[in-house]
Design an enzyme around this catalytic site. Structure first.
Site, PDB file in Angstrom:
ATOM      1  N   ASP A  43       0.872  -1.171   0.000  1.00 32.88           N
ATOM      2  CA  ASP A  43       0.000   0.000   0.000  1.00 32.88           C
ATOM      3  C   ASP A  43       0.915   1.228   0.000  1.00 32.88           C
ATOM      4  OD1 ASP A  43      -2.282   1.641   0.176  1.00 32.88           O
ATOM      5  OD2 ASP A  43      -2.101   1.737   2.357  1.00 32.88           O
ATOM      6  N   GLU A 103      -2.858  -2.331  -4.584  1.00 30.60           N
ATOM      7  CA  GLU A 103      -4.137  -1.694  -4.889  1.00 30.60           C
ATOM      8  C   GLU A 103      -3.933  -0.657  -5.979  1.00 30.60           C
ATOM      9  OE1 GLU A 103      -6.800   1.424  -2.446  1.00 30.60           O
ATOM     10  OE2 GLU A 103      -6.743  -0.558  -1.522  1.00 30.60           O
ATOM     11  N   ASP A 175      -2.193   1.314   7.081  1.00 30.07           N
ATOM     12  CA  ASP A 175      -1.491   1.051   5.819  1.00 30.07           C
ATOM     13  C   ASP A 175      -1.041  -0.405   5.723  1.00 30.07           C
ATOM     14  OD1 ASP A 175      -1.028   4.034   4.763  1.00 30.07           O
ATOM     15  OD2 ASP A 175      -0.647   3.973   6.912  1.00 30.07           O
TER      16      ASP A 175
END
Length: 199
Positions: A43, A103, A175
């Site tokens: 992330d 992502e 995170d």
């Protein structure tokens, strides 16, 4: 480099050093040297980059390690990117993942923020590319649906399911949880792809 304890145990290779930028929150019972099928979830962020390593054995997922890389108050942005690249490269060398899941970039209304996020993502993925790792990218809604069953799930719901799926009680930074969610999502998608291919 700073290695910090998670859930009251040390999982690092050296004691913490003051002012370190690199934090590891270990978990699970899988040794770092036993890395068959390990997936790295990322992330990326310009100030905080979350990471999570998940191992799959016979359809069962286990937490290997998770944490965050902090660039601190470094004002030189290129140096921040260098810290991200170096930390991700070091983690890859330590845990030897076979695949990476990340992502898709969230498009911010602020062009400057979006640019910095894209550059941070690029630094992290460059480390993966240099290591020869395949990278898989997923929409946030796909990741949420893979864990919770709905693409509009709250972060708290995702964090809860990450803990359930990985059978761990550790509390991670947001995170790091997002990174673990990306790794779990990829493991689920990979398993589904293999099952469909076997038919």
């Amino acid at each position: 480099m700073q290695l910090c304890p998670g859930a009251g145990v040390w999982g690092g290779l050296m004691p913490p050093a003051a002012g370190g930028l690199f934090t590891i929150f270990p978990g699970g019972t899988v040794p770092a040297t036993d890395t068959d099928g390990v997936v790295l979830g990322l992330d990326p962020g310009s100030r905080v980059t979350g990471y999570g390593f998940v191992r799959e054995v016979s359809g069962v997922l286990s937490l290997v390690a998770a944490g965050v890389v902090r660039t601190g108050s470094e004002s030189d942005f290129p140096r921040r990117l260098g810290i991200i690249y170096g930390a991700v490269a070091d983690l890859i060398g330590r845990y030897a993942p076979v695949e990476v899941s990340v992502e898709n970039v969230f498009v911010s209304k602020n062009p400057g923020t979006a640019l910095k996020l894209g550059q941070a993502r690029g630094a992290a993925l460059a480390a993966c590319a240099v290591a020869g790792l395949p990278v898989f990218s997923y929409e946030p809604t796909i990741i949420k649906k893979s864990l919770v069953g709905t693409g509009r799930a709250e972060k708290s719901q995702v964090a809860f399911m990450v803990g359930r799926v990985l059978a761990c009680r550790e509390t991670f930074a947001v995170d790091a949880t997002d990174a673990l969610a990306a790794a779990v999502c990829h493991c689920n998608q990979r398993r589904l792809t293999r099952l469909c291919g076997a038919r």
